[in-house]
Design a protein around this motif. Structure first.
Motif, PDB file in Angstrom:
ATOM      1  N   THR A 170       0.835  -1.205   0.000  1.00  0.00           N
ATOM      2  CA  THR A 170       0.000   0.000   0.000  1.00  0.00           C
ATOM      3  C   THR A 170       0.870   1.255   0.000  1.00  0.00           C
ATOM      4  N   CYS A 171       1.915   1.255   0.788  1.00  0.00           N
ATOM      5  CA  CYS A 171       2.818   2.406   0.818  1.00  0.00           C
ATOM      6  C   CYS A 171       3.556   2.569  -0.506  1.00  0.00           C
TER       7      CYS A 171
ATOM      8  N   ALA B 168       1.060   4.197  -2.837  1.00  0.00           N
ATOM      9  CA  ALA B 168       0.866   5.602  -2.459  1.00  0.00           C
ATOM     10  C   ALA B 168       2.085   6.439  -2.832  1.00  0.00           C
TER      11      ALA B 168
ATOM     12  N   TRP C   2       2.168   9.919  -5.111  1.00  0.00           N
ATOM     13  CA  TRP C   2       2.186  11.085  -4.245  1.00  0.00           C
ATOM     14  C   TRP C   2       3.401  11.940  -4.574  1.00  0.00           C
TER      15      TRP C   2
ATOM     16  N   VAL D  17       6.284   7.025   4.313  1.00  0.00           N
ATOM     17  CA  VAL D  17       5.599   6.200   3.312  1.00  0.00           C
ATOM     18  C   VAL D  17       6.600   5.672   2.285  1.00  0.00           C
TER      19      VAL D  17
END
Length: 85
Positions: A36-37, A40, A44, A60
């Protein structure tokens, strides 16, 4: 000691103390968190220097193992160009 060796030695110490079901759950949750990180971090853009979100962005990226491999242009530009004064 590199981080991989440190993590492996930590896990080899902690996981035998846990019941097998819990160890599997902990490993699965760690994999989901890292994935998930990574997703992201891919989408991002890097906050500006001095931003209150920079620490979270760095965390993250570290969990997602994105250090040095950022696909977004802001990270590549931040590392390639010297800071503006």
């Amino acid at each position: 000691m590199d981080p991989t060796t440190l993590l492996a030695s930590l896990l080899s110490y902690v996981l035998p103390m846990l019941p097998a079901k819990w160890a599997a759950d902990v490993a699965s949750l760690g994999i989901v968190l890292a994935g998930t990180c990574a997703i992201a971090a891919r989408h991002w853009p890097r906050p500006k220097d001095g931003s209150k979100w920079l620490w979270l962005y760095s965390l993250v990226n570290a969990i997602g193992q994105n250090a040095g491999h950022a696909a977004n242009a802001d990270d590549a530009a931040a590392k390639a160009s010297p800071p503006k004064t």
